[in-house]
Write a protein that holds these residues in place. Sequence first.
Motif, PDB file in Angstrom:
ATOM      1  N   TYR A 193       0.853  -1.202   0.000  1.00  8.25           N
ATOM      2  CA  TYR A 193       0.000   0.000   0.000  1.00  8.25           C
ATOM      3  C   TYR A 193       0.883   1.245   0.000  1.00  8.25           C
ATOM      4  O   TYR A 193       2.035   1.219   0.458  1.00  8.25           O
ATOM      5  N   ASP A 194       0.354   2.340  -0.490  1.00  6.55           N
ATOM      6  CA  ASP A 194       1.102   3.600  -0.417  1.00  6.55           C
ATOM      7  C   ASP A 194       1.131   4.095   1.030  1.00  6.55           C
ATOM      8  O   ASP A 194       2.155   4.553   1.520  1.00  6.55           O
ATOM      9  N   ILE A 195      -0.018   4.005   1.680  1.00  6.58           N
ATOM     10  CA  ILE A 195      -0.122   4.430   3.085  1.00  6.58           C
ATOM     11  C   ILE A 195      -0.946   3.393   3.847  1.00  6.58           C
ATOM     12  O   ILE A 195      -1.949   2.894   3.326  1.00  6.58           O
ATOM     13  N   SER A 202       2.133  -4.107   4.991  1.00  6.00           N
ATOM     14  CA  SER A 202       3.054  -3.752   3.930  1.00  6.00           C
ATOM     15  C   SER A 202       2.683  -2.398   3.311  1.00  6.00           C
ATOM     16  O   SER A 202       1.823  -2.318   2.440  1.00  6.00           O
ATOM     17  N   GLY A 203       3.340  -1.337   3.802  1.00  5.34           N
ATOM     18  CA  GLY A 203       3.035  -0.007   3.288  1.00  5.34           C
ATOM     19  C   GLY A 203       4.269   0.845   3.183  1.00  5.34           C
ATOM     20  O   GLY A 203       5.195   0.700   3.987  1.00  5.34           O
ATOM     21  N   ARG A 204       4.295   1.718   2.177  1.00  3.78           N
ATOM     22  CA  ARG A 204       5.445   2.619   2.028  1.00  3.78           C
ATOM     23  C   ARG A 204       5.505   3.591   3.211  1.00  3.78           C
ATOM     24  O   ARG A 204       6.565   3.967   3.667  1.00  3.78           O
ATOM     25  N   LYS A 205       4.300   3.989   3.667  1.00  2.00           N
ATOM     26  CA  LYS A 205       4.251   4.925   4.799  1.00  2.00           C
ATOM     27  C   LYS A 205       3.242   4.375   5.796  1.00  2.00           C
ATOM     28  O   LYS A 205       2.147   3.957   5.391  1.00  2.00           O
ATOM     29  N   ILE A 206       3.627   4.355   7.058  1.00  2.00           N
ATOM     30  CA  ILE A 206       2.713   3.833   8.087  1.00  2.00           C
ATOM     31  C   ILE A 206       2.375   4.975   9.048  1.00  2.00           C
ATOM     32  O   ILE A 206       3.275   5.656   9.550  1.00  2.00           O
TER      33      ILE A 206
END
Length: 317
Positions: free
Chosen positions: A2-4, A40-44
């Motif tokens: 995910y992106d976020i 699984s995310g680029r930004k959490i």
Amino acid sequence: MYDIIIKNGTLVDFDKNKLTVKDIGIKDNKIASIDSSLNSGRKIIDAKDKIVSPGFIDIHMHEEKIIDGEDGEIYDIAYKMLKMGVTTCVGGNCGNNRQSIDEFFNFIDSNGAPVNYMIFAGHNYYRNKLGIDRYKEATREQIEKMIDLIREDIGKNGAVGLSFGIEYSPGIFLEEILEICNSIKEYDILISAHYRADAKKGIDSIKELIMISQVTGLPMQISHLGSCTAMGQMRESLDIIKEAVDRGIDVRADCYPYDAFSTFIGSSVFDDGCFDNWNKSYDSILLTEEPYKNIRCTEEIFHKVRKEYPNMLAVAL
Ligand SMILES: [Zn+2]
């Protein structure tokens, strides 16, 4: 991936009428998943103990004057809205614009804005522009001129509809409202209105607004119903609105979550007879600016401030 991912946020589940703690996965600017454990995310973003909700739409606000705002004050209201979770604001309510719609949107186009803005064309803005006395009926010629200006702002400049502030210009006759509404019916718009009078006269005012919607076929948003009829007439006004909706009239109402109202002390809202209508006295009016900041009115102060500081905001409690 995910992106976020917004993790551990509390979500309001209106289907089950309860709060649940879930993770939200966002991809390509859209909610892709709501689940118990997303990783699984680029930004959490950790939202533990916080409510995650869509941005609120505030259908009734008054936009700031941005054209001659100074550095740091531009978008003062929009930033406060944003802190309350409001991401879309509808300004131009109660028949009032703080600047022309053209100027407002040009400014936003060049500078951006913290929130999404929609704007009503405010009927009294045009009345004032043409110098029409608030206690006087508009002439035929003036109505024609207003129609031209309103059509330009709706047709060309991006206004989403027309708002009325009937109480603020007691000279507004029903014919003026109907004629203007009938001349803009081809547009896909909403009309909103601040009623003609409140409290004991509130029920008749609500009926007038429903009738305007019925006669013109335009959807009507009744502004801040609480400040109109929450003085003992609320149940009756809600019944009247529901009955109109059941008959197929496209009418809705909004209400703000506090039991006071605020407007300019020089406004016709405070004309003779207002206290009798509200069953209140001068000390229910709190002044907001120097030299009377935080002072409650006496009869003497009330008349003095109305005369000397007509543009001071007053809060009626
Ligand atoms: Zn209003």
